[in-house]
Design a protein around this motif. Sequence first.
Motif, PDB file in Angstrom:
ATOM      1  N   VAL A 298       0.992  -1.243  -0.071  1.00 11.80           N
ATOM      2  CA  VAL A 298      -0.054   0.057   0.011  1.00 11.80           C
ATOM      3  C   VAL A 298       1.147   1.306  -0.251  1.00 11.80           C
ATOM      4  O   VAL A 298       0.257   2.405  -1.187  1.00 11.80           O
ATOM      5  N   LYS A 299       1.673   1.546   1.360  1.00 18.13           N
ATOM      6  CA  LYS A 299       2.732   2.383   1.270  1.00 18.13           C
ATOM      7  C   LYS A 299       3.653   2.837   0.023  1.00 18.13           C
ATOM      8  O   LYS A 299       3.370   4.181  -0.531  1.00 18.13           O
ATOM      9  N   LEU A 300       4.769   1.318  -0.393  1.00 17.83           N
ATOM     10  CA  LEU A 300       5.658   1.377  -1.703  1.00 17.83           C
ATOM     11  C   LEU A 300       5.412   1.566  -2.671  1.00 17.83           C
ATOM     12  O   LEU A 300       6.239   1.762  -3.730  1.00 17.83           O
ATOM     13  N   GLN A 301       4.200   0.163  -2.774  1.00 17.49           N
ATOM     14  CA  GLN A 301       3.768  -0.141  -3.883  1.00 17.49           C
ATOM     15  C   GLN A 301       4.982  -0.759  -4.555  1.00 17.49           C
ATOM     16  O   GLN A 301       4.776  -0.722  -6.015  1.00 17.49           O
ATOM     17  N   TRP A 302       5.697  -1.256  -3.924  1.00 12.28           N
ATOM     18  CA  TRP A 302       6.599  -2.414  -4.634  1.00 12.28           C
ATOM     19  C   TRP A 302       5.756  -3.936  -5.461  1.00 12.28           C
ATOM     20  O   TRP A 302       6.400  -4.187  -6.246  1.00 12.28           O
ATOM     21  N   PHE A 303       4.390  -4.077  -4.111  1.00 10.62           N
ATOM     22  CA  PHE A 303       4.290  -5.876  -4.970  1.00 10.62           C
ATOM     23  C   PHE A 303       2.829  -5.236  -4.871  1.00 10.62           C
ATOM     24  O   PHE A 303       2.511  -4.218  -4.927  1.00 10.62           O
TER      25      PHE A 303
ATOM     26  N   ARG B  99     -12.334 -11.216  -7.389  1.00  6.61           N
ATOM     27  CA  ARG B  99     -11.544 -12.084  -6.694  1.00  6.61           C
ATOM     28  C   ARG B  99     -11.517 -12.259  -5.209  1.00  6.61           C
ATOM     29  O   ARG B  99     -11.490 -11.597  -4.710  1.00  6.61           O
ATOM     30  N   THR B 100     -10.889 -13.823  -4.733  1.00  2.00           N
ATOM     31  CA  THR B 100     -11.553 -14.223  -3.585  1.00  2.00           C
ATOM     32  C   THR B 100      -9.860 -13.801  -3.047  1.00  2.00           C
ATOM     33  O   THR B 100      -9.256 -14.505  -3.098  1.00  2.00           O
ATOM     34  N   VAL B 101     -10.870 -13.236  -1.767  1.00  2.00           N
ATOM     35  CA  VAL B 101      -9.767 -12.640  -0.759  1.00  2.00           C
ATOM     36  C   VAL B 101     -10.677 -12.529   0.582  1.00  2.00           C
ATOM     37  O   VAL B 101     -11.028 -11.489   0.389  1.00  2.00           O
ATOM     38  N   ALA B 102      -9.877 -13.695   1.556  1.00  2.00           N
ATOM     39  CA  ALA B 102     -11.405 -14.092   2.889  1.00  2.00           C
ATOM     40  C   ALA B 102     -10.928 -12.947   3.590  1.00  2.00           C
ATOM     41  O   ALA B 102     -11.625 -12.785   4.263  1.00  2.00           O
ATOM     42  N   GLU B 103      -9.657 -12.504   3.439  1.00  2.00           N
ATOM     43  CA  GLU B 103      -9.207 -11.297   5.146  1.00  2.00           C
ATOM     44  C   GLU B 103      -9.828 -10.229   4.526  1.00  2.00           C
ATOM     45  O   GLU B 103      -8.901  -9.605   4.012  1.00  2.00           O
ATOM     46  N   ALA B 104     -10.484  -9.337   5.217  1.00  2.32           N
ATOM     47  CA  ALA B 104     -10.896  -8.033   5.192  1.00  2.32           C
ATOM     48  C   ALA B 104      -9.730  -7.095   5.306  1.00  2.32           C
ATOM     49  O   ALA B 104      -9.849  -5.926   4.519  1.00  2.32           O
ATOM     50  N   GLY B 105      -8.781  -6.910   5.773  1.00  2.00           N
ATOM     51  CA  GLY B 105      -7.644  -6.584   6.001  1.00  2.00           C
ATOM     52  C   GLY B 105      -6.738  -6.205   4.574  1.00  2.00           C
ATOM     53  O   GLY B 105      -6.400  -5.878   4.032  1.00  2.00           O
TER      54      GLY B 105
ATOM     55  N   ALA C 158      -6.526  -3.075   2.380  1.00  2.00           N
ATOM     56  CA  ALA C 158      -5.075  -3.195   0.237  1.00  2.00           C
ATOM     57  C   ALA C 158      -5.716  -2.678  -0.469  1.00  2.00           C
ATOM     58  O   ALA C 158      -4.942  -2.295  -0.805  1.00  2.00           O
ATOM     59  N   MET C 159      -6.311  -3.479  -0.551  1.00  2.00           N
ATOM     60  CA  MET C 159      -6.141  -4.302  -2.412  1.00  2.00           C
ATOM     61  C   MET C 159      -8.025  -2.424  -2.470  1.00  2.00           C
ATOM     62  O   MET C 159      -6.612  -1.909  -3.998  1.00  2.00           O
TER      63      MET C 159
ATOM     64  N   GLN D 177      -6.656   0.422  -0.763  1.00  2.00           N
ATOM     65  CA  GLN D 177      -5.906   1.502  -0.807  1.00  2.00           C
ATOM     66  C   GLN D 177      -5.335   1.419  -1.954  1.00  2.00           C
ATOM     67  O   GLN D 177      -4.595   2.895  -2.292  1.00  2.00           O
ATOM     68  N   SER D 178      -4.729   0.739  -2.555  1.00  2.00           N
ATOM     69  CA  SER D 178      -3.823   0.476  -3.472  1.00  2.00           C
ATOM     70  C   SER D 178      -4.228   0.460  -5.299  1.00  2.00           C
ATOM     71  O   SER D 178      -3.485   0.428  -5.699  1.00  2.00           O
ATOM     72  N   GLY D 179      -5.669   0.652  -4.979  1.00  2.00           N
ATOM     73  CA  GLY D 179      -5.933   1.043  -6.689  1.00  2.00           C
ATOM     74  C   GLY D 179      -6.314  -0.676  -6.980  1.00  2.00           C
ATOM     75  O   GLY D 179      -6.297  -0.877  -7.776  1.00  2.00           O
ATOM     76  N   GLN D 180      -5.826  -1.821  -6.642  1.00  2.00           N
ATOM     77  CA  GLN D 180      -5.392  -2.750  -7.350  1.00  2.00           C
ATOM     78  C   GLN D 180      -6.977  -3.638  -7.106  1.00  2.00           C
ATOM     79  O   GLN D 180      -7.408  -4.420  -8.100  1.00  2.00           O
ATOM     80  N   ALA D 181      -8.400  -2.916  -6.412  1.00  2.00           N
ATOM     81  CA  ALA D 181      -9.776  -3.617  -6.359  1.00  2.00           C
ATOM     82  C   ALA D 181     -10.816  -2.198  -6.425  1.00  2.00           C
ATOM     83  O   ALA D 181     -10.071  -1.016  -5.317  1.00  2.00           O
ATOM     84  N   GLN D 182     -11.511  -2.341  -7.063  1.00  2.00           N
ATOM     85  CA  GLN D 182     -11.876  -0.969  -7.000  1.00  2.00           C
ATOM     86  C   GLN D 182     -13.788  -1.156  -6.125  1.00  2.00           C
ATOM     87  O   GLN D 182     -14.257  -0.197  -5.746  1.00  2.00           O
ATOM     88  N   PHE D 183     -13.638  -2.248  -5.908  1.00  2.00           N
ATOM     89  CA  PHE D 183     -15.053  -2.491  -5.022  1.00  2.00           C
ATOM     90  C   PHE D 183     -14.607  -3.324  -3.895  1.00  2.00           C
ATOM     91  O   PHE D 183     -13.915  -4.942  -4.322  1.00  2.00           O
ATOM     92  N   ILE D 184     -14.806  -3.867  -2.879  1.00  2.00           N
ATOM     93  CA  ILE D 184     -14.308  -4.729  -2.274  1.00  2.00           C
ATOM     94  C   ILE D 184     -15.954  -4.560  -1.121  1.00  2.00           C
ATOM     95  O   ILE D 184     -16.869  -4.222  -0.273  1.00  2.00           O
ATOM     96  N   SER D 185     -16.199  -6.782  -0.467  1.00  2.00           N
ATOM     97  CA  SER D 185     -17.705  -6.831  -0.228  1.00  2.00           C
ATOM     98  C   SER D 185     -16.918  -7.317   1.430  1.00  2.00           C
ATOM     99  O   SER D 185     -18.169  -7.056   1.606  1.00  2.00           O
TER     100      SER D 185
END
Lengths: 305, 502
Positions: free
Chosen positions: A156-161, B215-221, B225-226, B228-236
């Motif tokens: 999230v912070k560093l966006q490396w992975f 995409r299945t990701v069981a853990e809410a945390g 992160a998805m 926040q990082s832009g990997q996902a646009q909608f989280i259930s």
Amino acid sequence: MPQYILKRLLGTLGVMFVIAILAFFFVHMLPGDPVRMLAGEDATLQEMEIIRQKLGLDLPLHQQFYIFLVNLLQLDFGNSLISGDPVYDVLADRYVLTAKLTLVCLWFIPAGIVLGVIAATHKSKFLDRACMIFSVSGISVPEFWLGLILIQIFAVKLQWFNPTGFQSWADLTLPAITIGMMGTAIIARFTRSAFLDVLSENYIQTARAKGVKRFNVTYVHALRNAMLPIITVIGLQIGFILSGSIVAEAIFGLPGLGSLLIESVVARDYPVVQTLLILYSFHFVMINFIVDVLYTVINPQVRLK
Amino acid sequence: MNLMKSLVLSTALVAGIAGQAMAETNVVIAIESSVRTLNPHNASITLDMSVAGAAYEGLFKFNTKMEIQPNLATGYEVSEDGKTYTITLNKGIKFHDGTDFNAEAVKYNFEHEIKHKLRRASLLTNVKEFNVLADDKLEVVLKEPSNNFINSITHPSQGMISPAALEKYGEDIQSNPVGTGRFVFDKWTRGSSVAFTANENYWRGPVKVDGIEFRTVAEAGSQLAMLQSGQAQFISTVAPAMKKVIDASPKAENVRVPTIIGRWYSLNTQNEIFSDVRVRKALNYAFNKEAFAKVVYNGDAAPMTSPIPSDLETYAEQESYKYDLEKAKALLAEAGYADGFKAVLWSKNSTLSLRSAEFMQQQLEALNIELEIIPRDTASHYAAGDTLKDDPTRPVIFDAGWSSSTGTADWALRPIYQTGAGSNYALYSNPELDKLIAEGQITLDPARKQEVYGQIQEIAWNDAPVIYTTVDYRTVGKSKALKGVDFLPDGSISVGDVELVK
């Protein structure tokens, strides 16, 4: 030697057969009904009966067991109750992923041994303390905490992975750190104590007195002798990692064997749970076997007994 | 030299801009559990139907208020006796494989479901026959009059599958969806993700994104992160502690949605203690719903005000069981249990269920009722519930809940309160109520229907065979740029006109 290996392998087959039978009865004795899980909470009794017949779950247990045995002898593990696909297909992709993950997690072996050796050779000094603090933390830190912290920092912070998923090997970096931490810590502690034992032996003193170089004493004479207990622990750790990490898979969204086990147990998918139990046992039996063979390689005395 | 430099630079710049414009816009939706099947007709989990819903469309659909909207159909007419429905379809629509969508295809779908005894054929048990009147007109003849047949086929499981694909794939249609929807199936990685690409020939016009992936990701945390990082646009799944983080983010937002998932604790009415309506009412008065919603659900719940959630048809608000310990004690004393009694509470073993059970235990302590909590995992819990009737005298309080997946009052009440019904864990039996439930199913006059269901709700509420607790709210997280993906009150994720706004 070949005779020894053959004998051990035959014994392994017997063990696996007993395990398979235990797995069947263990799974079928669990309370709960796969049909209810399959049909959904709002299913009527009639709908459930139709599904039960379709899946052959209405047969008496001894008949189900007979079918299971006949199939097992042909290495057919049946079909998943949930998806209807052969258990082989259900397992295949997940097994590959778990195997890949296990592979990258193997960093724990050299890391643990190096840390342990450093600690032992610097006993009671700063480096020893530092290694052991790291090791104790490694054992105590919960996987889910470490995983989420790593994601927050590096994804999230560093966006490396990427935070989750598996598209390339790089995606396995954070999971490998998370899962390997425990192994590293355990190996480090074992290596340290095994090493300290060996270093106090007379032949080490003799070697030193003979004028063998310190490095050679440590890494040739001492390490080889300290390896026996360490190999056992390494084997166990690999066995655990090969079973799939339920926590790490949930956090990193990796479809490995761990999440499959949880899903299948929750849904009471008997054939899949059975096969996983058999597979896990197979891992441990094989690892034990390899460890035993390695024993004989490292220490010829074992062979003679 | 300078010229060269600026030339190279500008070329790179143009290429960069072009590259950006060409960049794929993929929408990723994080879901909490694995997909089991992509054949909605055979799915038992709402999530599976939601994912398949990217490729499939039904004849009608629910909007965010659970109102029926035309979809592949343009409308319908009902005969006066309520037994014949005539559905008109949109013309010129094609399935992803080029097969024509028409009345024949609809008939094929429904008949295929029934013939193969697929799980969701249960919604069609009342159908006698399907008649194709024209290419765009289908007549459905029912065995019994019904006022909610359209609800049944609006259920998220009733998507239209290409008949040619059904023939081609057989049971394998579950991993090769072919529908009429905005998205064409691309790839299903078991346990991990289901990917779709945009349907270039979508009948409503161009699709605004290139693809969508669940995409299945069981853990809410991790889901957070998805997002926040832009990997996902909608989280259930948004855990209570995460709401603040999302609120603070400039790019993401929480969406709090009321659901039609009602929760309660069934009281075994065949047991001597719970057979007394005064005891059952006392327990309802002794349960502080507001505190429960706040403490256990972190505010993601609202007190139940009727046996059915307020977003369902015919909902009629009842006089609330306002938290009143004195009244509860008086009622118990009247029934002869001033000193309390012992009972067992069968609970599911999820964190939330256990917290709920402990809350209940504490609340009833005030009445000297000693509750022993027996937690079980979901499979064992319902298996145990099914055995209640074999030994019906036990003082069992049963953790239960319901979502009327067809959005009808009938399906919200019949399975719970009808004598001998599948989810009647209170083993409740009231002939008067049974009669009304049967009448409700065949009443066509809207005013009378409202009246009948109003009466059912009133009787069930005042008879209190269960301790009514709360209706769920659900919080999902989404990127502010994402439009067209909604969480519906029935628990499904609806994929509509998806767009990523810059």
